[in-house]
Motif scaffolding. Structure first.
Motif, PDB file in Angstrom:
ATOM      1  N   PRO A  78       7.660   0.621   1.407  1.00 27.22           N
ATOM      2  CA  PRO A  78       9.091   0.893   1.638  1.00 27.22           C
ATOM      3  C   PRO A  78       9.648   1.989   0.730  1.00 27.22           C
ATOM      4  CG  PRO A  78       8.727  -1.406   0.943  1.00 27.22           C
ATOM      5  CD  PRO A  78       7.387  -0.790   1.110  1.00 27.22           C
ATOM      6  N   PHE A  79       9.106   2.099  -0.498  1.00 21.49           N
ATOM      7  CA  PHE A  79       9.556   3.149  -1.413  1.00 21.49           C
ATOM      8  C   PHE A  79       9.184   4.525  -0.889  1.00 21.49           C
ATOM      9  CE2 PHE A  79       8.395   5.906  -5.070  1.00 21.49           C
ATOM     10  CZ  PHE A  79       9.678   6.167  -5.524  1.00 21.49           C
ATOM     11  N   VAL A  80       7.933   4.708  -0.513  1.00 20.40           N
ATOM     12  CA  VAL A  80       7.476   6.014  -0.027  1.00 20.40           C
ATOM     13  C   VAL A  80       8.212   6.376   1.271  1.00 20.40           C
ATOM     14  CG1 VAL A  80       5.467   7.313   0.815  1.00 20.40           C
ATOM     15  CG2 VAL A  80       5.237   5.780  -1.158  1.00 20.40           C
ATOM     16  N   ALA A  81       8.462   5.345   2.106  1.00 19.40           N
ATOM     17  CA  ALA A  81       9.182   5.587   3.364  1.00 19.40           C
ATOM     18  C   ALA A  81      10.610   6.060   3.101  1.00 19.40           C
ATOM     19  CB  ALA A  81       9.203   4.312   4.208  1.00 19.40           C
ATOM     20  N   ALA A  82      11.204   5.568   2.001  1.00 15.32           N
ATOM     21  CA  ALA A  82      12.612   5.842   1.734  1.00 15.32           C
ATOM     22  C   ALA A  82      12.849   7.092   0.890  1.00 15.32           C
ATOM     23  CB  ALA A  82      13.241   4.638   1.019  1.00 15.32           C
ATOM     24  N   GLU A  83      11.822   7.550   0.191  1.00 17.59           N
ATOM     25  CA  GLU A  83      12.038   8.548  -0.857  1.00 17.59           C
ATOM     26  C   GLU A  83      11.404   9.890  -0.495  1.00 17.59           C
ATOM     27  OE1 GLU A  83      13.890   8.864  -3.751  1.00 17.59           O
ATOM     28  OE2 GLU A  83      13.042  10.830  -3.277  1.00 17.59           O
ATOM     29  N   PRO A  84      12.217  10.856  -0.100  1.00 18.59           N
ATOM     30  CA  PRO A  84      11.661  12.132   0.372  1.00 18.59           C
ATOM     31  C   PRO A  84      10.991  12.964  -0.721  1.00 18.59           C
ATOM     32  CG  PRO A  84      14.074  12.196   0.323  1.00 18.59           C
ATOM     33  CD  PRO A  84      13.674  10.774   0.036  1.00 18.59           C
ATOM     34  N   ARG A  85      11.234  12.635  -2.006  1.00 17.24           N
ATOM     35  CA  ARG A  85      10.561  13.409  -3.047  1.00 17.24           C
ATOM     36  C   ARG A  85       9.060  13.126  -3.104  1.00 17.24           C
ATOM     37  NH1 ARG A  85      14.830  12.057  -7.821  1.00 17.24           N
ATOM     38  NH2 ARG A  85      14.976  10.190  -6.514  1.00 17.24           N
ATOM     39  N   VAL A  86       8.631  11.961  -2.584  1.00 20.78           N
ATOM     40  CA  VAL A  86       7.203  11.619  -2.626  1.00 20.78           C
ATOM     41  C   VAL A  86       6.453  12.424  -1.573  1.00 20.78           C
ATOM     42  CG1 VAL A  86       5.484   9.794  -2.320  1.00 20.78           C
ATOM     43  CG2 VAL A  86       7.633   9.292  -3.515  1.00 20.78           C
ATOM     44  N   ARG A  87       5.471  13.186  -2.018  1.00 18.49           N
ATOM     45  CA  ARG A  87       4.727  14.069  -1.110  1.00 18.49           C
ATOM     46  C   ARG A  87       3.338  13.561  -0.759  1.00 18.49           C
ATOM     47  NH1 ARG A  87       5.337  20.205  -3.186  1.00 18.49           N
ATOM     48  NH2 ARG A  87       7.531  20.145  -3.822  1.00 18.49           N
ATOM     49  N   ALA A  88       2.849  12.562  -1.473  1.00 18.04           N
ATOM     50  CA  ALA A  88       1.508  12.036  -1.212  1.00 18.04           C
ATOM     51  C   ALA A  88       1.405  10.673  -1.878  1.00 18.04           C
ATOM     52  CB  ALA A  88       0.438  12.966  -1.780  1.00 18.04           C
ATOM     53  N   VAL A 133       3.899  11.448   4.943  1.00 19.51           N
ATOM     54  CA  VAL A 133       3.162  12.254   3.953  1.00 19.51           C
ATOM     55  C   VAL A 133       1.693  11.795   3.920  1.00 19.51           C
ATOM     56  CG1 VAL A 133       5.206  12.670   2.528  1.00 19.51           C
ATOM     57  CG2 VAL A 133       3.754  10.666   2.056  1.00 19.51           C
ATOM     58  N   PRO A 134       0.803  12.651   3.378  1.00 22.83           N
ATOM     59  CA  PRO A 134      -0.608  12.257   3.282  1.00 22.83           C
ATOM     60  C   PRO A 134      -0.791  10.973   2.470  1.00 22.83           C
ATOM     61  CG  PRO A 134      -0.374  14.606   2.871  1.00 22.83           C
ATOM     62  CD  PRO A 134       1.014  14.043   2.935  1.00 22.83           C
ATOM     63  N   VAL A 135      -1.659  10.098   2.976  1.00 18.33           N
ATOM     64  CA  VAL A 135      -1.922   8.811   2.325  1.00 18.33           C
ATOM     65  C   VAL A 135      -3.426   8.601   2.209  1.00 18.33           C
ATOM     66  CG1 VAL A 135      -1.783   6.285   2.583  1.00 18.33           C
ATOM     67  CG2 VAL A 135       0.206   7.704   3.144  1.00 18.33           C
ATOM     68  N   GLU A 136      -3.869   8.181   1.035  1.00 15.55           N
ATOM     69  CA  GLU A 136      -5.233   7.658   0.884  1.00 15.55           C
ATOM     70  C   GLU A 136      -5.091   6.152   0.746  1.00 15.55           C
ATOM     71  OE1 GLU A 136      -8.492  10.088  -0.810  1.00 15.55           O
ATOM     72  OE2 GLU A 136      -8.367   8.692  -2.476  1.00 15.55           O
ATOM     73  N   PHE A 137      -5.722   5.406   1.642  1.00 17.87           N
ATOM     74  CA  PHE A 137      -5.485   3.965   1.754  1.00 17.87           C
ATOM     75  C   PHE A 137      -6.760   3.203   1.386  1.00 17.87           C
ATOM     76  CE2 PHE A 137      -4.959  -0.123   3.773  1.00 17.87           C
ATOM     77  CZ  PHE A 137      -3.609  -0.390   3.630  1.00 17.87           C
ATOM     78  N   LEU A 138      -6.670   2.346   0.375  1.00 14.57           N
ATOM     79  CA  LEU A 138      -7.840   1.609  -0.122  1.00 14.57           C
ATOM     80  C   LEU A 138      -7.866   0.208   0.464  1.00 14.57           C
ATOM     81  CD1 LEU A 138      -7.522   2.706  -3.857  1.00 14.57           C
ATOM     82  CD2 LEU A 138      -9.120   3.569  -2.143  1.00 14.57           C
ATOM     83  N   LEU A 139      -8.983  -0.149   1.043  1.00 14.61           N
ATOM     84  CA  LEU A 139      -9.132  -1.477   1.638  1.00 14.61           C
ATOM     85  C   LEU A 139     -10.408  -2.119   1.117  1.00 14.61           C
ATOM     86  CD1 LEU A 139      -8.435  -2.431   5.288  1.00 14.61           C
ATOM     87  CD2 LEU A 139     -10.652  -3.022   4.331  1.00 14.61           C
ATOM     88  N   GLN A 140     -10.304  -3.351   0.658  1.00 13.48           N
ATOM     89  CA  GLN A 140     -11.503  -4.081   0.239  1.00 13.48           C
ATOM     90  C   GLN A 140     -11.987  -4.922   1.416  1.00 13.48           C
ATOM     91  OE1 GLN A 140     -12.493  -2.220  -2.342  1.00 13.48           O
ATOM     92  NE2 GLN A 140     -13.217  -4.105  -3.305  1.00 13.48           N
ATOM     93  N   TRP A 141     -13.231  -4.650   1.794  1.00 13.01           N
ATOM     94  CA  TRP A 141     -13.789  -5.194   3.037  1.00 13.01           C
ATOM     95  C   TRP A 141     -13.834  -6.733   3.031  1.00 13.01           C
ATOM     96  CZ3 TRP A 141     -13.774  -2.487   7.169  1.00 13.01           C
ATOM     97  CH2 TRP A 141     -14.576  -2.811   8.275  1.00 13.01           C
ATOM     98  N   ASP A 142     -13.955  -7.314   1.836  1.00 11.64           N
ATOM     99  CA  ASP A 142     -14.071  -8.775   1.726  1.00 11.64           C
ATOM    100  C   ASP A 142     -12.858  -9.344   0.989  1.00 11.64           C
ATOM    101  OD1 ASP A 142     -16.866  -8.606   2.775  1.00 11.64           O
ATOM    102  OD2 ASP A 142     -17.125  -7.489   0.913  1.00 11.64           O
ATOM    103  N   ASP A 143     -11.707  -8.709   1.183  1.00 12.22           N
ATOM    104  CA  ASP A 143     -10.465  -9.094   0.506  1.00 12.22           C
ATOM    105  C   ASP A 143     -10.116 -10.540   0.861  1.00 12.22           C
ATOM    106  OD1 ASP A 143      -7.723  -9.352  -0.345  1.00 12.22           O
ATOM    107  OD2 ASP A 143      -7.575  -7.162  -0.301  1.00 12.22           O
ATOM    108  N   GLU A 144      -9.998 -11.385  -0.154  1.00 19.07           N
ATOM    109  CA  GLU A 144      -9.700 -12.800   0.080  1.00 19.07           C
ATOM    110  C   GLU A 144      -8.201 -13.061   0.184  1.00 19.07           C
ATOM    111  OE1 GLU A 144     -10.497 -11.406  -2.650  1.00 19.07           O
ATOM    112  OE2 GLU A 144      -9.481 -12.327  -4.382  1.00 19.07           O
TER     113      GLU A 144
END
Lengths: 243, 243
Positions: free
Chosen positions: A154-164, A184-195
């Protein structure tokens, strides 16, 4: 904004501050002057602004990229007083999970509630920090996983100063709606076995991001086991988009 | 193994060869002597050993990492004669798809058939190339996406000399069984909007890999639209695991 202490080690300066009720920390290269990219980091649930995972990343962002990095305590965390309402909800949720309720929707609702407070808080932090001579109004990045993703989307969605943004360990239940407003560009980390976050929920959150450039990095392991080489990748991601 | 030509540009030497009926190309740093890591690259369907995507990657692996890189034409591709059986099957598949059949299972069955020929061919190529003084018996990596993944998964599963692999744009239908026998580190590329490989099939192939270290990189876009920054990442992946 009031600075309460300043220390430095290995060329990285660490300034503790308070902004109103919000305790925070700002890292910059020792002796830095002038405008530079700024990363705002959001810590995980039960952690705080100087948790080891935050500190290790912040120091590398400063030492290797000469970025400024700022992190503040989320309400009810770190040096902030216990928030009675949040504490009550967390206690109720705990009881519900023990009675057999599903964890993910409870976390999602709770994070959405807290985000209503943290989005304006973090915007105020950006306002204040960008007025400092050794930070300035340069490009801004956001890094946050787990709670830092639930509050970060929600922060990144609301804040135009964030570029990545580097986000992850979060699910669509919490923030798919806000995610559709992120471009904006996003690198998204996912843990395959996230409990804690069901895999399909994490994939659905990545899917919901409206960014033309978004990249999913999924690795085996549980919620807390992001491999070390992902920090190298986060670093390069921010260098690519903020410099 | 018979070399048929040698050229070089920008410090990269390119040697064309034939090994029995197999036409191939070997890239090394100009003037290279002694043992070095070797990457075997598998090209995509309808492509060949010097397709632009292969050539661009091979030149960077050589120029930036001082690896040796070898690629050969898959049967029925490049400088190899038309294979009557494969051609007949491909034509039949084409007709089936036009009549409404699902594409993915047909591709999968076809790739499994071709792999029965290419696995021993590529092993023979490794044998031959590793006897050259300027390649030697160093660590081996594999890079291949699309057809190069469908043929690469059974190859990596069968060949103990391969220590790390970049795979992707392939689905579980083709090679989930072989994937369960892969234990080396894998970087797996998935295109989120792949029109040829259904997303859940790609995720299922990543899931099937038995590797303790495997990392999924998913990006928006169609089958052929892997973003340029993934080549930087492949490069670092091989450096991490082969040097």
């Amino acid at each position: 904004m009031r600075f309460t202490s300043e220390t430095s080690s290995d060329g990285v300066s660490e300034q503790l501050f308070t902004l109103g009720e919000i305790p925070g920390v700002l890292w910059t290269r020792q002796g830095a002057t002038g405008t530079r990219p700024l990363i705002l980091m959001g810590h995980g649930g039960g952690q705080h602004k100087k948790a080891p995972g935050i500190l290790a990343r912040a120091r590398r962002f400063v030492a290797e990229c000469d970025f400024a990095v700022v992190a503040v305590d989320v309400p009810g965390h770190g040096d902030r007083p216990k928030d009675e309402e949040y504490h009550r909800i967390a206690t109720e949720n705990q009881a519900r999970v023990e009675a057999g309720a599903e964890l993910a929707p409870l976390i999602a609702a709770f994070q959405a509630l807290v985000a209503r407070q943290t989005v304006p808080e973090w915007q105020a932090v950006l306002d204040a920090v960008q007025q400092l001579e050794h930070v300035g109004a340069g490009p801004v990045g956001y890094w946050g996983v787990s709670l830092g993703c639930g509050l970060g989307v929600p922060f990144v969605a609301a804040e135009p100063r964030v570029r990545a943004a580097v986000l992850g360990l979060g699910g669509a239940l919490a923030s798919a709606d806000a995610a559709t407003r992120i471009t904006v560009p996003v690198e998204f980390l996912l843990q395959w076995d996230d409990e804690r976050v069901p895999r399909d929920q994490g994939l659905a959150l990545f899917d919901a991001l409206a960014s033309a450039e978004k990249t999913l990095h999924a690795n085996p392991g549980r919620h807390g086991e992001i491999p070390a080489f992902e920090l190298d990748s986060s670093l390069r991601f921010f260098v690519r988009h903020l410099t």
